[in-house]
Design a protein around this motif. Structure first.
Motif, PDB file in Angstrom:
ATOM      1  N   SER A  89      63.269  40.536  63.791  1.00  0.00           N
ATOM      2  CA  SER A  89      62.811  41.795  64.388  1.00  0.00           C
ATOM      3  C   SER A  89      61.484  42.243  63.790  1.00  0.00           C
ATOM      4  CB  SER A  89      63.859  42.895  64.194  1.00  0.00           C
ATOM      5  OG  SER A  89      65.016  42.614  64.923  1.00  0.00           O
ATOM      6  N   PHE A  90      61.359  42.177  62.466  1.00  0.00           N
ATOM      7  CA  PHE A  90      60.106  42.569  61.824  1.00  0.00           C
ATOM      8  C   PHE A  90      58.946  41.701  62.293  1.00  0.00           C
ATOM      9  CE2 PHE A  90      62.589  44.755  58.386  1.00  0.00           C
ATOM     10  CZ  PHE A  90      62.080  46.015  58.635  1.00  0.00           C
ATOM     11  N   ILE A  91      59.174  40.416  62.437  1.00  0.00           N
ATOM     12  CA  ILE A  91      58.109  39.521  62.904  1.00  0.00           C
ATOM     13  C   ILE A  91      57.664  39.904  64.306  1.00  0.00           C
ATOM     14  CG2 ILE A  91      57.597  37.137  63.593  1.00  0.00           C
ATOM     15  CD1 ILE A  91      59.461  36.280  61.248  1.00  0.00           C
ATOM     16  N   VAL A  92      58.614  40.140  65.194  1.00  0.00           N
ATOM     17  CA  VAL A  92      58.290  40.505  66.579  1.00  0.00           C
ATOM     18  C   VAL A  92      57.594  41.861  66.626  1.00  0.00           C
ATOM     19  CG1 VAL A  92      59.297  41.081  68.826  1.00  0.00           C
ATOM     20  CG2 VAL A  92      60.111  39.084  67.573  1.00  0.00           C
ATOM     21  N   LEU A  93      58.072  42.825  65.847  1.00  0.00           N
ATOM     22  CA  LEU A  93      57.472  44.164  65.851  1.00  0.00           C
ATOM     23  C   LEU A  93      56.041  44.140  65.310  1.00  0.00           C
ATOM     24  CD1 LEU A  93      60.523  46.270  64.607  1.00  0.00           C
ATOM     25  CD2 LEU A  93      59.758  45.920  66.957  1.00  0.00           C
ATOM     26  N   LEU A  94      55.822  43.393  64.245  1.00  0.00           N
ATOM     27  CA  LEU A  94      54.459  43.270  63.714  1.00  0.00           C
ATOM     28  C   LEU A  94      53.536  42.583  64.708  1.00  0.00           C
ATOM     29  CD1 LEU A  94      55.214  42.336  60.005  1.00  0.00           C
ATOM     30  CD2 LEU A  94      54.191  44.463  60.841  1.00  0.00           C
ATOM     31  N   ARG A 136      52.449  52.178  67.887  1.00  0.00           N
ATOM     32  CA  ARG A 136      53.658  52.390  67.074  1.00  0.00           C
ATOM     33  C   ARG A 136      54.673  53.245  67.814  1.00  0.00           C
ATOM     34  NH1 ARG A 136      49.906  52.922  62.075  1.00  0.00           N
ATOM     35  NH2 ARG A 136      50.011  50.791  61.309  1.00  0.00           N
ATOM     36  N   PHE A 137      54.198  54.201  68.584  1.00  0.00           N
ATOM     37  CA  PHE A 137      55.086  55.063  69.361  1.00  0.00           C
ATOM     38  C   PHE A 137      55.850  54.253  70.418  1.00  0.00           C
ATOM     39  CE2 PHE A 137      55.776  58.121  72.895  1.00  0.00           C
ATOM     40  CZ  PHE A 137      56.637  58.984  72.236  1.00  0.00           C
ATOM     41  N   GLU A 138      55.164  53.335  71.090  1.00  0.00           N
ATOM     42  CA  GLU A 138      55.806  52.482  72.097  1.00  0.00           C
ATOM     43  C   GLU A 138      56.830  51.546  71.451  1.00  0.00           C
ATOM     44  OE1 GLU A 138      51.945  52.321  75.104  1.00  0.00           O
ATOM     45  OE2 GLU A 138      52.293  50.692  73.680  1.00  0.00           O
ATOM     46  N   ILE A 139      56.494  51.035  70.267  1.00  0.00           N
ATOM     47  CA  ILE A 139      57.420  50.167  69.536  1.00  0.00           C
ATOM     48  C   ILE A 139      58.647  50.968  69.113  1.00  0.00           C
ATOM     49  CG2 ILE A 139      57.726  48.888  67.370  1.00  0.00           C
ATOM     50  CD1 ILE A 139      54.782  47.965  67.756  1.00  0.00           C
ATOM     51  N   PHE A 140      58.427  52.180  68.605  1.00  0.00           N
ATOM     52  CA  PHE A 140      59.548  53.040  68.209  1.00  0.00           C
ATOM     53  C   PHE A 140      60.438  53.345  69.420  1.00  0.00           C
ATOM     54  CE2 PHE A 140      61.359  57.281  67.317  1.00  0.00           C
ATOM     55  CZ  PHE A 140      62.118  56.953  66.202  1.00  0.00           C
ATOM     56  N   GLY A 141      59.819  53.593  70.568  1.00  0.00           N
ATOM     57  CA  GLY A 141      60.592  53.825  71.791  1.00  0.00           C
ATOM     58  C   GLY A 141      61.445  52.621  72.158  1.00  0.00           C
ATOM     59  N   GLY A 142      60.897  51.426  71.969  1.00  0.00           N
ATOM     60  CA  GLY A 142      61.649  50.203  72.226  1.00  0.00           C
ATOM     61  C   GLY A 142      62.805  50.032  71.259  1.00  0.00           C
ATOM     62  N   ILE A 143      62.569  50.361  69.990  1.00  0.00           N
ATOM     63  CA  ILE A 143      63.636  50.263  68.988  1.00  0.00           C
ATOM     64  C   ILE A 143      64.781  51.214  69.338  1.00  0.00           C
ATOM     65  CG2 ILE A 143      64.217  50.738  66.568  1.00  0.00           C
ATOM     66  CD1 ILE A 143      61.342  49.786  65.877  1.00  0.00           C
ATOM     67  N   ILE A 144      64.454  52.442  69.673  1.00  0.00           N
ATOM     68  CA  ILE A 144      65.487  53.423  70.037  1.00  0.00           C
ATOM     69  C   ILE A 144      66.234  52.964  71.287  1.00  0.00           C
ATOM     70  CG2 ILE A 144      65.867  55.804  70.813  1.00  0.00           C
ATOM     71  CD1 ILE A 144      65.211  55.479  67.806  1.00  0.00           C
ATOM     72  N   THR A 145      65.507  52.459  72.268  1.00  0.00           N
ATOM     73  CA  THR A 145      66.140  51.953  73.491  1.00  0.00           C
ATOM     74  C   THR A 145      67.101  50.819  73.168  1.00  0.00           C
ATOM     75  OG1 THR A 145      64.188  52.541  74.798  1.00  0.00           O
ATOM     76  CG2 THR A 145      65.704  50.937  75.769  1.00  0.00           C
ATOM     77  N   GLY A 146      66.660  49.861  72.359  1.00  0.00           N
ATOM     78  CA  GLY A 146      67.503  48.720  71.995  1.00  0.00           C
ATOM     79  C   GLY A 146      68.752  49.129  71.245  1.00  0.00           C
ATOM     80  N   ILE A 147      68.608  50.033  70.292  1.00  0.00           N
ATOM     81  CA  ILE A 147      69.769  50.491  69.520  1.00  0.00           C
ATOM     82  C   ILE A 147      70.752  51.228  70.416  1.00  0.00           C
ATOM     83  CG2 ILE A 147      70.503  52.077  67.687  1.00  0.00           C
ATOM     84  CD1 ILE A 147      67.884  51.316  66.208  1.00  0.00           C
TER      85      ILE A 147
END
Length: 139
Positions: A75-80, A117-128
């Motif tokens: 996950s960290f690799i993909v997010l970075l 970063r906001f779009e990534i955070f939105g994706g993380i929240i969506t996934g969880i």
């Protein structure tokens, strides 16, 4: 154990994130935004996919397992990558497009590649959220 859930969850996260992204882009554009489908935008599909898998592993197996550690690392690799590398690719495309304006070449490179970063955070929240909903549904 419901092993099929590990295949269904990232697909559902991708589908939910894609529908959200299409809806958000359509609202912003004030029309159906089929031309904005693809890389970039809110929420990040990549972030939703990897975070849904990581969250599902955490919910079903716990955070003290090797599979959770592997999923978190991936996950960290993909997010970075979504934030830094792909944004750099977009900047290069933008510079190339400027250089190509004066040439006879008509190819225009896609400039919107990475995520904020906001779009990534939105994706993380969506996934969880997707992972948690499916976890509760199959419990």
């Amino acid at each position: 154990m419901n092993y099929y859930l590990y295949l269904i969850t990232p697909f559902c996260a991708w589908l939910v994130a894609g529908c959200l992204k299409f809806s958000i882009n359509s609202i912003k554009a004030k029309k159906l935004a089929f031309g904005l489908i693809g890389y970039g935008g809110m929420p990040s599909n990549h972030s939703a996919i990897v975070s849904s898998t990581t969250a599902l592993i955490a919910f079903k197996e716990g955070i003290n397992t090797p599979s959770f550690a592997v999923a978190l690392t991936l996950s960290f690799i993909v997010l970075l990558d979504a934030n830094s590398l792909r944004q750099q690719v977009g900047k290069h495309a933008q510079a190339i497009n400027i250089l190509n304006q004066n040439s006879t070449q008509s190819t225009h490179l896609r400039e919107r590649m990475g995520h904020t970063r906001f779009e990534i955070f939105g994706g993380i929240i969506t996934g969880i959220c997707v992972a948690y909903a499916l976890f509760l549904f199959t419990k």
